[in-house]
Design an enzyme around this catalytic site. Structure first.
Site, PDB file in Angstrom:
ATOM      1  N   LEU A   1      81.337  50.206   9.219  1.00  6.92           N
ATOM      2  CA  LEU A   1      81.777  49.762   7.905  1.00  6.92           C
ATOM      3  C   LEU A   1      80.583  49.201   7.153  1.00  6.92           C
ATOM      4  CD1 LEU A   1      85.101  47.834   8.761  1.00  6.92           C
ATOM      5  CD2 LEU A   1      84.870  50.203   7.967  1.00  6.92           C
ATOM      6  N   ASP A   2      80.630  49.290   5.821  1.00  2.00           N
ATOM      7  CA  ASP A   2      79.593  48.671   5.003  1.00  2.00           C
ATOM      8  C   ASP A   2      79.572  47.168   5.271  1.00  2.00           C
ATOM      9  OD1 ASP A   2      79.109  51.143   3.872  1.00  2.00           O
ATOM     10  OD2 ASP A   2      80.387  50.768   2.126  1.00  2.00           O
ATOM     11  N   GLU A   3      78.439  46.552   5.016  1.00  2.00           N
ATOM     12  CA  GLU A   3      78.275  45.129   5.297  1.00  2.00           C
ATOM     13  C   GLU A   3      79.336  44.282   4.598  1.00  2.00           C
ATOM     14  OE1 GLU A   3      74.736  41.714   5.012  1.00  2.00           O
ATOM     15  OE2 GLU A   3      74.292  43.837   4.719  1.00  2.00           O
TER      16      GLU A   3
ATOM     17  N   THR B   1      82.352  45.160   3.698  1.00  2.00           N
ATOM     18  CA  THR B   1      83.723  45.571   4.014  1.00  2.00           C
ATOM     19  C   THR B   1      84.211  44.867   5.273  1.00  2.00           C
ATOM     20  OG1 THR B   1      83.327  47.745   3.027  1.00  2.00           O
ATOM     21  CG2 THR B   1      85.214  47.554   4.489  1.00  2.00           C
TER      22      THR B   1
END
Length: 302
Positions: free
Chosen positions: A139-141, A143
């Protein structure tokens, strides 16, 4: 096909459905493990039948037992570092951890030690294990939510394939700016790198195929709560797709979102996984952040 772990071995009892299959059939056709792994196990005589080296070409009989060397000790995917994250699901083969916003999924350099993978490896180490734990996706940082990890190499190979073949379903909540006109829809715009901004992605005719399904759940205070399901897993996919239809995620300033929040309001809410070793489908949910939970329980449902 359920089995049990004993030490480094995973033992199954041949069911009626698998009667007549050979060891080769099970590894290549049923679990579809990498050829290199299968070859190594064959050469090492690592697969056992009732405690003895198995005959790979003999059809198996019902209730016979096969043991596979799933749980060989190996280096962690990252250095175990306290604290452990919240674990949403765990068995011998995989676990799902709840990633808080602002934390990276995995280290990008040796000096990074405060990622989710570091914490997951610490959690596994508490049981006295030294296993090659690895993240299956990320996941993106900014998110939050559910991230899947494999606890041994065979699990990593199978789960990665299931993800690539779109058999693992990922459901997200996204709080988007503005009122999304459609109650549901599908965005099928290809995504590529932005040549002018190294960390951004953009809609590009030469990009990779990307498919996002969405459903509008609620609208309140100029924001739309969407449930999104990924059919593909491109970098920043939901963020780019929602921005492309004029409804960037609130807090996602990289893609034109409002500054209503300090981070993009995107949450990985649910994973649905056809478990390759337990003969069942497992669904794991991650608790929604307070801002999204408020809308989920509001009276502004559409």
């Amino acid at each position: 096909m359920n089995g049990i772990r004993k030490g480094t071995l995973y033992t199954i009892q041949i069911s009626e459905e698998w009667t007549g299959l050979t060891v080769e059939n099970i590894l290549s056709a049923k679990w579809r493990l990498p050829k290199k792994m299968i070859h190594a196990w064959r050469m090492e005589k690592a697969v056992l039948q009732d405690g003895k080296a198995a005959d790979w070409r003999r059809p198996m009989k019902k209730n016979e037992r096969l043991s596979f060397p799933f749980f060989q000790p190996g280096p962690f995917g990252a250095e175990p570092v306290y604290p452990a994250p919240a674990i949403l699901y765990e068995d011998d083969h995989m676990l799902v951890a709840d990633k808080p916003p602002g934390m990276k999924t995995h280290p990008n350099s040796p000096d990074e030690k405060d990622t989710l993978l570091n914490g997951v490896c610490y959690h596994v180490s508490l049981a006295g294990e030294t296993l090659p734990v690895r993240h299956v996706h990320r996941l993106d940082e900014g998110t939050s939510g559910a991230v899947l990890f494999a606890k041994h190499e065979a699990a990593y190979a199978v789960l990665s394939r299931l993800l690539e073949q779109k058999e693992i379903f990922r459901t997200y909540y996204a709080l988007a700016d503005g009122k999304v006109a459609k109650k549901s829809g599908t965005i099928t715009k290809p995504i590529g790198k932005d040549r002018y901004h190294s960390s951004r992605r953009r809609i590009s005719s030469n990009g990779q195929t990307a498919v996002t399904h969405f459903k509008r759940i609620a609208v309140q205070n100029g924001k739309s709560l969407l449930e999104c399901r990924l059919e593909t897993g491109r970098t920043h996919q939901i963020r780019v797709h929602l921005s492309s239809i004029g409804h960037p995620i609130a807090g996602d300033t990289l893609y034109g979102g409002s500054r209503a929040f300090k981070r993009p309001m995107l949450h990985a809410a649910k994973l649905t996984i056809p478990h390759p070793f337990v003969n069942d489908c497992v669904t794991i949910s991650a608790p929604a952040p307070a801002e999204i939970k408020m809308l989920l329980h509001s009276t502004f449902f559409e």
